[in-house]
Design a protein around this motif. Structure first.
Motif, mmCIF file in Angstrom:
data_model
loop_
_atom_site.group_PDB
_atom_site.id
_atom_site.type_symbol
_atom_site.label_atom_id
_atom_site.label_comp_id
_atom_site.label_asym_id
_atom_site.label_seq_id
_atom_site.Cartn_x
_atom_site.Cartn_y
_atom_site.Cartn_z
ATOM 1 N N ARG A 128 46.698 42.215 39.905
ATOM 2 C CA ARG A 128 46.032 43.640 38.908
ATOM 3 C C ARG A 128 44.726 43.461 38.420
ATOM 4 N N ALA A 129 44.410 42.240 37.851
ATOM 5 C CA ALA A 129 43.275 42.000 37.123
ATOM 6 C C ALA A 129 42.032 41.463 37.731
ATOM 7 N N LYS A 130 42.195 41.072 38.737
ATOM 8 C CA LYS A 130 41.199 40.362 39.312
ATOM 9 C C LYS A 130 40.307 41.426 40.031
ATOM 10 N N GLY A 131 39.034 41.433 39.613
ATOM 11 C CA GLY A 131 37.935 42.537 39.876
ATOM 12 C C GLY A 131 38.175 43.712 39.056
ATOM 13 N N ALA A 132 38.718 43.791 37.851
ATOM 14 C CA ALA A 132 38.732 44.902 37.127
ATOM 15 C C ALA A 132 37.447 44.931 36.330
ATOM 16 N N ARG A 133 37.209 46.021 35.922
ATOM 17 C CA ARG A 133 35.824 46.147 35.386
ATOM 18 C C ARG A 133 35.559 47.452 34.235
ATOM 19 N N LEU A 134 34.682 47.380 33.386
ATOM 20 C CA LEU A 134 34.447 48.578 32.510
ATOM 21 C C LEU A 134 33.290 49.496 33.190
ATOM 22 N N ASP A 135 33.473 50.704 33.315
ATOM 23 C CA ASP A 135 32.489 51.444 34.127
ATOM 24 C C ASP A 135 31.484 51.516 32.830
ATOM 25 N N ASP A 136 30.349 52.621 33.250
ATOM 26 C CA ASP A 136 29.312 52.906 32.380
ATOM 27 C C ASP A 136 29.701 53.678 30.991
ATOM 28 N N ALA A 137 30.880 54.262 31.136
ATOM 29 C CA ALA A 137 31.432 54.898 29.965
ATOM 30 C C ALA A 137 32.219 54.182 29.287
ATOM 31 N N GLY A 138 32.487 52.923 29.797
ATOM 32 C CA GLY A 138 33.568 52.114 28.841
ATOM 33 C C GLY A 138 34.831 52.142 29.372
ATOM 34 N N ASN A 139 35.244 53.020 30.421
ATOM 35 C CA ASN A 139 36.650 52.945 30.895
ATOM 36 C C ASN A 139 37.025 51.904 31.891
ATOM 37 N N ALA A 140 38.127 51.222 31.615
ATOM 38 C CA ALA A 140 38.779 50.353 32.685
ATOM 39 C C ALA A 140 39.066 50.833 33.999
ATOM 40 N N VAL A 141 38.429 50.045 34.924
ATOM 41 C CA VAL A 141 38.715 50.615 36.379
ATOM 42 C C VAL A 141 39.247 49.225 37.105
ATOM 43 N N ALA A 142 40.325 49.464 37.786
ATOM 44 C CA ALA A 142 40.888 48.314 38.595
ATOM 45 C C ALA A 142 40.435 48.390 39.997
ATOM 46 N N ARG A 143 40.468 47.198 40.679
ATOM 47 C CA ARG A 143 39.963 47.144 42.002
ATOM 48 C C ARG A 143 41.344 47.165 42.989
ATOM 49 N N GLN A 144 42.395 46.664 42.398
ATOM 50 C CA GLN A 144 43.438 46.736 43.151
ATOM 51 C C GLN A 144 44.617 47.539 42.586
ATOM 52 N N ARG A 145 45.539 48.326 43.250
ATOM 53 C CA ARG A 145 46.597 48.899 42.714
ATOM 54 C C ARG A 145 47.923 48.437 43.144
ATOM 55 N N VAL A 146 48.821 48.801 41.897
ATOM 56 C CA VAL A 146 50.290 48.267 42.017
ATOM 57 C C VAL A 146 51.019 49.390 41.664
ATOM 58 N N ILE A 147 52.157 49.560 42.859
ATOM 59 C CA ILE A 147 53.347 50.145 42.743
ATOM 60 C C ILE A 147 54.708 49.261 42.603
ATOM 61 N N ALA A 148 54.953 49.509 41.256
ATOM 62 C CA ALA A 148 56.207 48.569 40.753
ATOM 63 C C ALA A 148 57.505 49.773 41.094
ATOM 64 N N GLU A 181 36.830 40.698 33.537
ATOM 65 C CA GLU A 181 37.973 41.054 34.072
ATOM 66 C C GLU A 181 39.378 40.965 33.119
ATOM 67 N N ALA A 182 39.228 40.113 32.146
ATOM 68 C CA ALA A 182 40.318 40.163 31.247
ATOM 69 C C ALA A 182 40.496 41.366 30.279
ATOM 70 N N ALA A 183 39.125 41.658 30.090
ATOM 71 C CA ALA A 183 38.939 42.761 28.867
ATOM 72 C C ALA A 183 39.351 43.964 29.490
ATOM 73 N N ALA A 184 38.653 44.089 30.668
ATOM 74 C CA ALA A 184 39.384 45.254 31.361
ATOM 75 C C ALA A 184 40.825 45.506 31.536
ATOM 76 N N ALA A 185 41.208 44.392 32.018
ATOM 77 C CA ALA A 185 42.780 44.525 32.150
ATOM 78 C C ALA A 185 43.660 44.832 30.865
#
Length: 571
Positions: A128-148, A181-185
């Motif tokens: 879930r966390a790998k590749g996660a980032r914060l966009d220009d507005a400070g919103n967290a964006v995930a690279r991978q999706r999880v369906i639990a 990545e950890a901060a975004a997660a």
């Protein structure tokens, strides 16, 4: 016309959540859940993906090489489409779970369907966390999706929240996640979507969907009060989803999407044998039972399987009984041991032991070494040999092992067969996954868009006895003031008794609705009739907030008197 390109009613495309369809690039809020050992294989994923549905590849039980081959083929066959693969929790072999996550990350698999999780693992948090980032507005964006896929609230809650700090800190300290990545997660729910699994085939808690779905919606809302991002997590309905009525009921209760399972295994694209598809086509609602699970046998975990045409459930139960009663294989009475060799193993016990140890020496050397030292561990692994092979015999269609077939199946299969009777889908050879999805969703949309009958001008009449009830509109509503709590309670008891083929005297108004094992379709039918009888608009969450006939009747009486409805908000 090619089934994959067949037209779908506009209404079907609007069912469920637009956010779910947009998130996964779909036309329909319809998902085929993963079936292990590749039963949900490439052909099924290709057919449903081309039809605008989401399909999860059944990676559980397959080698990493086999899963890698599937990724390569699906990339070639479905250019530009995101892929969804299963990740099953393997607490006895976390290295295998991690290796699968590494494979998915390496090949850029966009979505995983996480199943059988009892707690979050470092592997799923890393995905879930790998590749996660914060966009220009400070919103967290995930690279991978999880369906639990979950069935219990305590399992679901961590998926609505961010990953635990302890796991994120450990991954960052090991250099597997960057600080960014950890901060975004820490700002992201672990899951984008949570599938509420009710009475399904395979691993299941046999929950009542009409109780479980509102319960998870309430949980999501409460988590969102302290972590607002949880409100965006989609909720799906699985288990018992096999008819238009069941799909309509799920969407009426607020599901964002529906997930089918058993019906897809019965389709020609599934990677099981024609013999199994024939067994599934003959199944009725009561032709299923619980049996020991191969992957969690020692823990006493069970799976729901087909019992008609196979002795697997009976033989699996015998193995579980022997495992509980004896400390080792050598302690089993000679007569029982001889029966195992003749009926289940069909070879000497020593040969099964050798084959079992050789398998685990390659897959998990530490466990193989433990088994060589601890007789109880060895016994569990030997019994798992039979449980594991039985599903492979079914997939292969081994004719000499018909009575040992392990076929994961829920009562939804019987419901689908009853609906399909008299249609082209009655023929197993005509069951194509995309055509089935189209037909189910179109019919569900028609059910939900059908206008309610106008209220008659004449005075209301007494409702007929339960024996005369039909799945058509219920009798007209009586004036609200004419109903007492006792009247409503008695009527509810008659309705439930009729649906379960019981006498009203067998219904205890103090028992919970869940204890009567009403499926979602029957419960929604009763709720719809109750709305017309009381001339009120009722929320499906009433059954959750007032879980017994007695408490619900008391609340409804208050609502009738006040001429207003208690409508708890739901996300």
């Amino acid at each position: 016309m090619n089934q994959a390109s067949s037209p779908i009613a506009r209404g079907a495309e609007q069912l469920g959540s637009a956010a779910f369809r947009q998130r996964h690039g779909l036309r329909l809020a319809y998902m085929a859940g993963a079936m292990a050992n590749g039963i949900a294989g490439e052909e099924l994923v290709i057919a449903l993906s081309r039809a605008g549905c989401l399909a999860s590849f059944g990676a559980a039980g397959l080698s990493l090489e086999r899963v890698g081959d599937a990724i390569a083929r699906l990339r070639a066959e479905l250019p530009g489409k995101p892929l969804c693969f299963n990740l099953i929790h393997t607490p006895d072999d976390p290295a295998l779970e991690r290796a699968l996550v590494d494979l998915y990350l390496r090949h850029g698999v966009e979505t995983i369907e996480a199943s059988a999780f009892m707690a979050l693992s470092p592997a799923i948090v890393l995905y879930r966390a790998k590749g996660a980032r914060l966009d220009d507005a400070g919103n967290a964006v995930a690279r991978q999706r999880v369906i639990a896929k979950v069935s219990r609230r305590e399992v679901a809650e961590p998926f609505f929240r961010p990953a635990p700090d302890a796991i994120l800190d450990a991954l960052q300290a090991a250099g597997e996640l960057s600080a960014q990545e950890a901060a975004a997660a820490r700002l992201l729910p672990v899951a984008d979507d949570v599938t509420v699994e009710a009475d399904s085939g395979g691993h299941t808690d046999r929950q009542s969907l009409v109780c479980a779905l509102p319960a998870l919606a309430l949980l999501r809302r409460r988590v969102a009060e302290v972590f607002p991002a949880a409100a965006r997590v989609g909720l799906g309905a699985a288990g018992g989803i096999s008819t238009p009525a069941a799909i309509a009921a799920a969407f009426a209760m607020g599901a964002d999407y529906v997930v089918t399972g058993s019906v897809n295994q019965a389709c020609v694209e599934s990677a099981t044998s024609p013999a199994v598809r024939k067994l599934l086509a003959d199944a009725d609602l009561a032709d299923v039972t619980m049996a020991p699970a191969a992957d969690m046998f020692e823990l006493g975990v069970q799976v729901q399987v087909l019992k008609r045409g196979t002795l697997f459930a009976v033989r699996g139960a015998q193995l579980a009984e022997l495992y509980r009663a004896h400390p080792s294989l050598q302690a089993i009475p000679p007569a029982d041991l001889a029966r195992l060799e003749q009926q289940l193993f069909r070879q000497p016990l020593a040969a099964v032991e050798a084959e079992t140890l050789a398998f685990w020496q390659q897959r998990n050397p530490a466990l193989a070494e433990q088994a060589s030292r601890e007789p109880k561990v060895l016994m569990g692994l030997v019994f798992r040999w039979y449980l594991g092979q039985s599903s492979r015999w079914a997939i292969q269609g081994a004719p000499e092992r018909t009575l040992d077939y392990q076929v994961w199946c829920g009562p939804a299969m019987g419901a689908f067969n009853a609906w399909a009777a008299g249609t082209p889908f009655a023929d197993p050879a005509a069951r194509r996954a995309a055509a089935v999805a189209d037909a189910l969703m179109q019919a569900a949309a028609q059910t939900l868009s059908r206008p309610a009958p106008a209220a008659p001008a004449a005075p209301a009449v007494q409702a007929p006895p339960p024996q005369a009830l039909r799945p058509e509109p219920a009798p007209a509503a009586a004036p609200p003031a004419s109903f007492s709590a006792e009247d409503i309670q008695e009527w509810l008891m008659e309705q439930i008794a009729s649906q379960l083929d019981l006498s009203p005297d067998d219904i205890d108004p103090r028992r919970t609705f869940e204890s009567y094992t009403l499926d979602s379709t029957r419960a929604l039918l009763i709720l719809t009739r109750l709305e017309k009888r009381l001339a009120l608009k009722l929320s499906p969450t009433l059954i959750w907030n007032y879980p017994t006939i007695e408490t619900l009747a008391t609340q409804l009486c208050k609502m009738v008197s006040a001429k207003k409805v208690d409508m708890p908000s739901a996300q």
